[in-house]
Write a protein that holds these residues in place. Structure first.
Motif, mmCIF file in Angstrom:
data_model
loop_
_atom_site.group_PDB
_atom_site.id
_atom_site.type_symbol
_atom_site.label_atom_id
_atom_site.label_comp_id
_atom_site.label_asym_id
_atom_site.label_seq_id
_atom_site.Cartn_x
_atom_site.Cartn_y
_atom_site.Cartn_z
ATOM 1 N N GLN A 556 9.496 -25.078 8.872
ATOM 2 C CA GLN A 556 10.314 -25.901 7.968
ATOM 3 C C GLN A 556 11.730 -25.754 8.640
ATOM 4 N N HIS A 557 12.455 -26.901 8.281
ATOM 5 C CA HIS A 557 13.966 -26.818 8.595
ATOM 6 C C HIS A 557 14.710 -25.989 7.338
ATOM 7 N N PRO A 558 15.754 -25.410 7.814
ATOM 8 C CA PRO A 558 16.350 -24.343 6.624
ATOM 9 C C PRO A 558 16.809 -25.336 5.201
ATOM 10 N N LEU A 559 16.721 -26.453 5.289
ATOM 11 C CA LEU A 559 16.863 -27.304 4.200
ATOM 12 C C LEU A 559 15.713 -27.811 3.363
ATOM 13 N N GLU A 560 14.434 -27.110 3.940
ATOM 14 C CA GLU A 560 13.133 -27.310 3.178
ATOM 15 C C GLU A 560 12.728 -25.927 2.798
ATOM 16 N N ARG A 561 13.368 -24.945 2.833
ATOM 17 C CA ARG A 561 12.627 -23.791 2.855
ATOM 18 C C ARG A 561 13.280 -22.674 1.769
ATOM 19 N N PRO A 591 3.545 -32.587 5.165
ATOM 20 C CA PRO A 591 2.294 -31.776 4.940
ATOM 21 C C PRO A 591 2.000 -31.054 6.289
ATOM 22 N N GLY A 592 1.612 -29.765 6.057
ATOM 23 C CA GLY A 592 1.248 -28.804 7.422
ATOM 24 C C GLY A 592 2.160 -28.167 8.086
ATOM 25 N N VAL A 593 3.729 -28.624 7.485
ATOM 26 C CA VAL A 593 4.814 -28.008 8.065
ATOM 27 C C VAL A 593 5.362 -26.751 7.100
ATOM 28 N N LYS A 594 5.297 -25.365 7.587
ATOM 29 C CA LYS A 594 5.224 -24.330 6.855
ATOM 30 C C LYS A 594 6.404 -23.454 7.321
ATOM 31 N N HIS A 595 6.729 -22.543 6.440
ATOM 32 C CA HIS A 595 7.728 -21.566 6.513
ATOM 33 C C HIS A 595 7.408 -20.732 7.706
ATOM 34 N N LEU A 596 8.441 -20.255 8.425
ATOM 35 C CA LEU A 596 7.988 -19.245 9.587
ATOM 36 C C LEU A 596 7.479 -18.078 9.142
ATOM 37 N N ALA A 597 7.946 -17.597 7.921
ATOM 38 C CA ALA A 597 7.174 -16.295 7.721
ATOM 39 C C ALA A 597 5.561 -16.596 7.289
ATOM 40 N N TRP A 637 4.339 -17.372 0.495
ATOM 41 C CA TRP A 637 5.801 -17.121 1.018
ATOM 42 C C TRP A 637 6.775 -16.848 -0.399
ATOM 43 N N GLU A 638 6.553 -17.806 -1.221
ATOM 44 C CA GLU A 638 7.273 -17.861 -2.475
ATOM 45 C C GLU A 638 6.825 -16.785 -3.323
ATOM 46 N N GLU A 639 5.543 -16.382 -3.464
ATOM 47 C CA GLU A 639 5.077 -15.451 -4.322
ATOM 48 C C GLU A 639 5.601 -13.999 -3.739
ATOM 49 N N ILE A 640 5.814 -13.774 -2.432
ATOM 50 C CA ILE A 640 6.370 -12.730 -2.001
ATOM 51 C C ILE A 640 7.708 -12.411 -2.371
ATOM 52 N N LEU A 641 8.365 -13.421 -2.313
ATOM 53 C CA LEU A 641 9.781 -13.462 -2.528
ATOM 54 C C LEU A 641 10.010 -13.425 -4.089
ATOM 55 N N ASP A 642 9.101 -13.847 -4.889
ATOM 56 C CA ASP A 642 9.109 -13.444 -6.266
ATOM 57 C C ASP A 642 9.017 -12.044 -6.588
ATOM 58 N N CYS A 643 8.040 -11.435 -5.789
ATOM 59 C CA CYS A 643 7.880 -10.135 -5.928
ATOM 60 C C CYS A 643 9.139 -9.116 -5.509
ATOM 61 N N SER A 644 9.733 -9.455 -4.553
ATOM 62 C CA SER A 644 10.946 -8.767 -3.800
ATOM 63 C C SER A 644 12.069 -9.082 -4.788
#
Length: 867
Positions: A556-561, A591-597, A637-644
């Protein structure tokens, strides 16, 4: 002398303060999404304007305390990367078996699952054979949470080469050595005399750019004196009270001469600060080592009030800074006396021919700097009386430290602050993360009571020294027990010194790192990376390093993540507030383009090391129950960020809350802003004994390996020694090429942006070679003519010359990270010249103590018709 400022609170910490929501942004026909820029590492708050699912503009977020609604050219232009027609949006496979600089990979699209199967197959092979054969080549720009995932992947895999070759500069390493903090900042509000050495602080270059630019302007309006020492009359030098056109790489000699004047000629130093907050009183024997208590091993000091020696932490009433004493049959002196004596060799007259700075100028600047420090003055802020030392010699910049023994250069400049007591107190040089949020100390107490860096560096830190060993890391880090071992040694570890490793690296995973552009001489590194049996890149654009890959997976580009927090939980914040910001997408990725993490998390699951990764993530992300990750569960990744978010800021500040509000913020306490004005902290070093103690161990290993490395940097005090470039002058390479930064470019990531490329092309220096007008006349070169630049290694480039009086006569200037050759970045391809290509990449040009390469390139310049 006393100053008073009104305030609401006298609390030293902000631990009782609670996060406060930013104002929700108003809605209109255009959707306005609060997020964070990633066009450099400064994480400015932005508002992304979206119409019908398309980003139509980017503005600064006026509610964000990091940049007050201001934004630079880089941030405005970020949408051009989002809609770059050359973006990687599908997996790519290399069809050209030949690899090298400028070689077209001849990409073809491939099925995503086939790509994953191929990648996992190669990684399974080395995981079963020898995990050390995997290298994960990371870089800068990604948030701490993302680099943490990458490092956890490496640890779970079992390779010592995760994040290998990170481009930590010598200036960063010197900050950790001298303060325990990664960054420092002038206290612009109260500083009255600021000296910049090779820095463009305040002109959109460096750390905390927007805030620093505003603070610099306000300080100058208030009357702060600004002196800039730089071979080039940069934008900040042009606006200074005084520009000192110093010869490149000689800043250390000038700082040593100023220290000599302060200590030996004027007797200007803060004795109380040196006695209580540094190792200046530690007794040093004739062998250069501390005199220690025979039972505890603690360094001894001399208590003048009782005329006895005692441990440094025994509460001596009057620790001696000067004199000679006899302790246990050893003749010894305090470290401060040792430093004073050492500095006597660096008089302004001795230093003048080295630096080209007149001796009277050096004396005047030292006197003005010392007198402006106003030793003994205080200020009352928020009801708390603290020392006021309104001077700063700023050591935190690459231009100062990117030379042989650069750690010593930054250290010499920082010592100007230390001897005057101008460190982490009002008016002086402030560390950004000595104390983190909620009053949590981010520095440690070393074995001799000296400050040491926090846990973020792991076991690679400048103090205390590690035990050197036969290398097992590809960057040979074990041979640098007080160094970081950045990219220059990675290139040699994969090439000339590959025989030192007990294995041969075979697989490379690359992301967020255009190592060929910023890490070293690109030819050498390209040759090394081309030898890997398999290389995969996670990227949204094909840069020079990605062109060497066998497979490219889109990210993902930074404006997508989503990212949180974008700025580090460890601190690294200046000003009156703590704030931690959320990056959130403005548009959906394909579709199929994901966050680096998420790519690394998926890779871990496919390799069946996901449970190990999550166990380590729980520790490194500091997740608390009930928000710790379940090792058997898969997470987005969003779930991990929510936990953090909930773990660090409470259940009422989850990801949903952050999506609406953008960030959390609360006031910083006095102890967090001015730690040495309020708190008791470990001591700062003015003497570096541990370099002496570890040197014989390194010498033994180097000799056993049959290497001939220059270990002269292992000394206990800063010293002057010329860079290797000096020896090339007699061979006809009469000019030194230095590189400089534009405020509208960052690292190697922005040169492909068409808006910024147009700005560069219109800039009078832009893609040109800048040269002193008088020097050019002597060579028969006119403004705008085409010249050939030739390095001492035989590299040549043709470029247009731009003449100016604003550069040292012996210097030519080259803008950073131009001369691009990637087929995937047409906007900047073939424009300008690439500075690092001119750097000799060999051990004689690399600091064997820290691992950093000398960025002074000896060159000669001729008109094209004459060459």
């Amino acid at each position: 002398m006393e100053l008073t400022q009104n305030s609401k609170s006298a609390a030293g910490f902000s631990s009782e303060a609670k996060p406060v929501a930013a104002h929700r942004l108003p809605k209109s026909g255009t959707q306005r999404i609060p997020s964070v820029c990633q066009m450099c590492v400064n994480t400015c708050g932005i508002v992304i304007k979206v119409e019908r699912g398309i980003v139509v503009g980017i503005e600064g977020n006026p509610d964000n305390p990091h940049n007050y609604g201001r934004i630079c050219a880089k941030g405005i232009s970020a949408l051009m990367g989002l809609y770059d027609p050359a973006r990687v949006t599908t997996p790519l496979r290399r069809t050209n078996p030949e690899k090298g600089m400028g070689v077209d990979p001849k990409w073809e699209p491939m099925d995503a699952e086939e790509a994953w199967e191929t990648i996992v197959g190669h990684l399974r092979r080395v995981l079963a054979d020898d995990p050390r054969k995997l290298i994960v080549l990371g870089g800068t720009g990604d948030p701490e949470s993302v680099t943490t995932v990458i490092n956890c992947f490496g640890q779970a895999f079992g390779t010592p080469n995760a994040g290998t070759g990170t481009p930590f500069g010598a200036k960063t390493w010197a900050n950790y050595l001298n303060t325990g903090s990664m960054h420092t900042e002038p206290d612009f509000r109260l500083c009255r005399f600021l000296m910049l050495f090779g820095s463009q602080k305040g002109t959109m270059v460096g750390h905390d750019t927007i805030k620093a630019a505003r603070a610099m302007a306000e300080a100058r309006d208030r009357g702060m004196k600004l002196v800039v020492c730089d071979p080039i009359c940069t934008p900040i030098a042009a606006k200074a009270d005084e520009w000192i056109p110093i010869r490149p790489s000689t800043d250390r000699a000038m700082a040593l001469a100023m220290l000599h004047v302060l200590l030996n000629e004027l007797g200007l130093y803060d004795a109380e600060f040196l006695q209580g907050q540094t190792n200046a009183p530690y007794l040093v024997g004739r062998d250069g080592l501390y005199i220690r208590d025979p039972d505890t091993g603690k360094p001894l000091i001399w208590d003048e009030s009782r005329h006895v020696s005692c441990a440094y932490d025994s509460g001596a009433q009057k620790p001696a800074l000067l004199g000679t004493y006899e302790v246990g049959g050893n003749v010894c002196r305090p470290a401060f006396q040792t430093l004073k004596d050492h500095l006597q060799q660096y008089t302004p007259e001795v230093v003048e021919p080295i630096t080209n700075v007149p001796a009277p100028t050096i004396r005047r600047l030292a006197r003005e700097f010392g007198e402006t420090a106003s030793i003994g003055s205080t200020v009352v802020i928020e009801g708390q009386r603290m020392p006021l030392r309104p001077v700063c010699a700023f050591p935190d910049c690459r231009g100062l430290a990117a030379h042989m023994n650069g750690v010593w250069t930054s250290t010499a400049v920082q010592l100007l602050n230390v001897v005057l007591g101008a460190v982490d107190v009002p008016g002086g040089n402030l560390s950004t993360n000595v104390v983190g949020p909620h009053g949590k100390f981010r520095v440690g107490d070393g074995p001799e009571g000296l400050v040491t860096s926090g846990p973020e560096l792991g076991n690679r830190r400048p103090y205390p020294a590690r035990v050197p060993a036969v290398p097992v890391s590809a960057d040979l880090g074990e041979l640098l027990p007080v160094g970081r071992s950045p990219r220059p040694l990675l290139a040699l570890g994969l090439g000339e010194y590959a025989h030192l490793l007990p294995y041969k690296p075979e697989v490379l995973v690359q992301c967020s790192s255009n190592a060929l552009m910023v890490g070293a001489n690109p030819r050498l590194l390209a040759q090394a990376l081309s030898k890997f049996s398999f290389m995969v890149s996670f990227a949204h654009t094909v840069d020079e390093t990605v062109e060497l890959a066998d497979i490219v997976l889109p990210v993902q580009h930074p404006l997508e993540r989503f990212d949180f927090p974008v700025n580090s939980l460890r601190g690294w914040v200046t000003g009156d507030q703590w704030y931690f910001t959320l990056r959130q997408p403005a548009v959906e990725s394909r579709p199929g383009v994901k966050h680096l993490a998420e790519m690394f998390l998926d890779l871990g699951e496919r390799l069946e090391i996901g449970e190990k990764m999550k166990a380590e993530l729980n520790n490194r992300l500091r997740l608390k129950d009930p928000y710790r990750l379940e090792e058997q569960k898969s997470y987005r990744w969003e779930e991990i960020l929510d936990c953090s978010a909930k773990s660090n800021f409470g259940s009422d500040h989850d990801l949903a809350w952050l999506k609406k509000n953008g960030f959390v913020a609360w006031p910083r306490g006095l102890g967090e802003r001015y730690p040495r004005g309020v708190l008791t902290l470990p001591r700062l070093p003015v003497y570096f004994e541990h370099f002496l103690t570890v040197k014989p161990q390194v010498e033994a290993l180097i000799k056993e390996a049959g290497l001939d490395w220059d270990l002269s940097g292992y000394q206990s005090m800063p010293f002057w020694k010329p860079c290797p470039a000096d020896a090339e002058r007699d061979k006809g390479y009469d000019l030194l090429a230095v590189n400089f930064k534009f405020g509208f470019h960052s690292f190697s990531t922005t040169q492909r942006n068409p808006w910024l490329e147009e700005v560069t092309a219109r800039h009078p220096w832009g893609y040109n070679l800048i040269m002193n007008a008088a020097t050019a006349r002597r060579k028969g070169i006119g403004d705008g003519e085409t010249v050939v630049v030739e390095s001492c290694e035989g590299e040549k480039a043709t470029v247009t010359v731009k003449l100016t009086q604003g550069i040292h006569p012996d210097v030519v200037g080259i803008g950073a990270c131009f001369g691009r050759w990637s087929h995937g970045q047409s906007a900047g391809r073939g424009k300008g010249i690439h500075y690092n290509t001119f750097l000799p990449h060999k051990m004689s040009w690399i600091d064997a103590m820290s691992g950093h390469i000398d960025a002074c390139a000896p060159v000669r310049v001729k008109k094209l018709v004459d060459s």
